[in-house]
Design a protein around this motif. Structure first.
Motif, short mmCIF file in Angstrom:
data_model
loop_
_atom_site.label_atom_id
_atom_site.label_comp_id
_atom_site.label_asym_id
_atom_site.label_seq_id
_atom_site.Cartn_x
_atom_site.Cartn_y
_atom_site.Cartn_z
N VAL A 125 17.83 22.46 69.91
CA VAL A 125 17.75 22.53 68.45
C VAL A 125 18.06 23.97 68.05
O VAL A 125 19.05 24.24 67.36
N LYS A 126 17.24 24.92 68.49
CA LYS A 126 17.41 26.32 68.09
C LYS A 126 18.23 27.08 69.13
O LYS A 126 18.33 26.69 70.29
N GLU A 127 18.78 28.20 68.67
CA GLU A 127 19.56 29.06 69.55
C GLU A 127 18.67 29.55 70.71
O GLU A 127 17.46 29.69 70.53
N PRO A 159 22.81 40.09 69.81
CA PRO A 159 22.44 40.02 71.23
C PRO A 159 22.83 38.69 71.87
O PRO A 159 23.38 38.67 72.97
N LEU A 160 22.57 37.58 71.17
CA LEU A 160 22.91 36.27 71.74
C LEU A 160 24.43 36.13 71.88
O LEU A 160 24.92 35.61 72.89
N THR A 161 25.17 36.61 70.88
CA THR A 161 26.63 36.52 70.95
C THR A 161 27.11 37.22 72.23
O THR A 161 27.93 36.68 72.98
N LYS A 162 26.58 38.41 72.48
CA LYS A 162 26.98 39.19 73.67
C LYS A 162 26.67 38.43 74.95
O LYS A 162 27.51 38.35 75.85
N VAL A 163 25.45 37.86 75.04
CA VAL A 163 25.06 37.18 76.28
C VAL A 163 25.92 35.94 76.50
O VAL A 163 26.31 35.63 77.63
#
Ligand code: NAD
Length: 360
Positions: free
Chosen positions: A72-74, A100-104
């Motif tokens: 459901v969630k990022e 941060p999530l985009t990078k990972v």
């Protein structure tokens, strides 16, 4: 395909990405589904229900080891370790707001398909709509509750009673949230007026409500006049990709009646009421100039069971396509392809690239 359903671990998140019925559909199509133990409990769905629908219950590691993980969630920081090149992740990502999530995701090479950017040819966002429907309907309900005296309101029953007038409800924005809010408020017997800038939308609303709500063009004078009369204002405007416009100013607040209520659903985009700020379900309201303000930014979180079923109704058809065809599903379905945000270390969604100055 092997599909994993991890438990959501973000604070106060009680939804789950697949119901037992949805798991059964996937299993009948020849897929295997591993559900993390206890994943459905927040939505009132037991492990036994999942097992009886063909799921295998497992650990968090088992769920994340699948070829496709549906969430459901990022992913939050403690889940980053599960991201890897051969993983297809289907969930809300909201990457433009999460560097941060985009990078990972890019470093790990994960293929990320985001619910919120799946888009139909008419421009609508089918995997965001169900949560707007929930929030809109809740907005009328929460507004009615907070008009009660013990909640700080004016002490008004929204529908009135024979011989006593109902509440005047003003809905700013006649999109998905606004239409659903108006429907419930009108159903309770309120005198509802919907404001929008889109004339075609007002024509549509006039047709479907057939005289049960009034439509008004959203201009400053029209809003100013209605604010002074309103018992309940519901904020539901959206200008895609931009901060919501300030339609109700602090100055207008002074003209409102003591104990009237504002529910600004658009608070997640900054709100359309100058004095709104984000609040939480545990402390949802505050008072400015005698007016009760409700600014909960994740309204569907209060009704996780309804929200889970509403979300899965819309995500399952896309999940099935991804499970059946893998990445070929993206080639065959343009709407689903628009959901693709990251793949093999590359950003594939322009608006996210713009947010971080990365070429797509
Ligand atoms: P939508 O695109 O369906 O509708 C927005 C409407 O606002 C459109 O009809 C548009 O014409 C209208 N509008 C734009 N500018 C206006 C103006 N100046 N005056 C009047 N109307 C105007 O969007 P939606 O799905 O209904 O979402 C509305 C907002 O609710 C969004 O900000 C969304 O993120 C938010 N939302 C919040 C929650 C929550 O829990 N708080 C949950 C779901 C959605």
């Amino acid at each position: 395909m092997l599909i994993g359903i991890p438990k959501e671990i973000k604070t106060m998140e009680n939804r789950v990405s697949m119901t037992p019925g949805a798991v059964e559909t996937l299993v009948r199509r020849g897929h295997s589904v591993v559900v993390e133990k206890g994943a459905g409990l927040g939505s009132g769905l037991s492990d036994e229900e999942y097992v009886s629908c063909g799921a295998k219950m497992g650990s968090v590691d088992d769920a994340w080891a699948a070829e496709m993980v549906i969430k459901v969630k990022e992913p939050i920081a403690s889940e980053y370790k599960y991201l890897r090149e051969d993983l297809l992740l289907f969930t809300y990502l909201h990457l433009a707001a999460d560097e941060p999530l985009t990078k990972v995701l890019l470093e790990s090479g994960t293929t990320g398909v985001a619910y919120e950017t799946v888009q139909l040819p008419d421009g609508s966002l089918p995997l965001l709509t169900p949560m707007s429907e929930v929030a809109g309907r809740m907005a009328a309900q929460e507004g009615a509750l907070h008009l009660e005296k013990p909640k700080g309101g004016r002490g008004i029953l929204v529908g009135g009673v024979p011989g006593v007038a109902p509440a005047k409800v003003m809905v700013l924005g006649g999109g998905v949230v606004g239409t659903n809010a108006a429907k419930i408020a009108a159903g309770m017997g309120a005198k509802v007026t919907i404001f929008d800038v889109n004339h075609a939308r007002l024509q549509y609303l006039d047709d479907i409500f057939n005289g049960r709500v009034t439509t008004m063009t959203s201009t400053e004078p029209n809003i100013r006049a209605a604010v002074a009369e309103a018992d309940l204002i519901i904020g539901a405007v959206l200008i895609p990709g931009a901060k919501a416009p300030n339609l109700v100013t602090k100055g207008m607040l002074a003209t409102m009646k003591e104990g009237s209520v504002i529910v600004d659903v658009a608070v997640d985009q900054g709100g359309c009421v100058e004095t709104i700020k984000p609040t939480t379900h545990s402390d949802p309201t505050y008072v400015v100039d005698g007016v009760v303000h409700y600014g909960v930014a994740n309204m569907p979180g209060a009704v996780p069971r309804t929200s889970t079923f509403a979300l899965v109704n819309q995500t399952l058809p896309y999940a099935l396509q991804l499970a059946d065809k893998g990445l070929d599903a993206l080639r065959e379905n343009k709407s689903l392809k628009l959901g693709l945000n990251t793949m093999k270390g590359k950003l594939t969604y322009a608006a996210v690239g713009e947010a971080f100055g990365i070429d797509v």
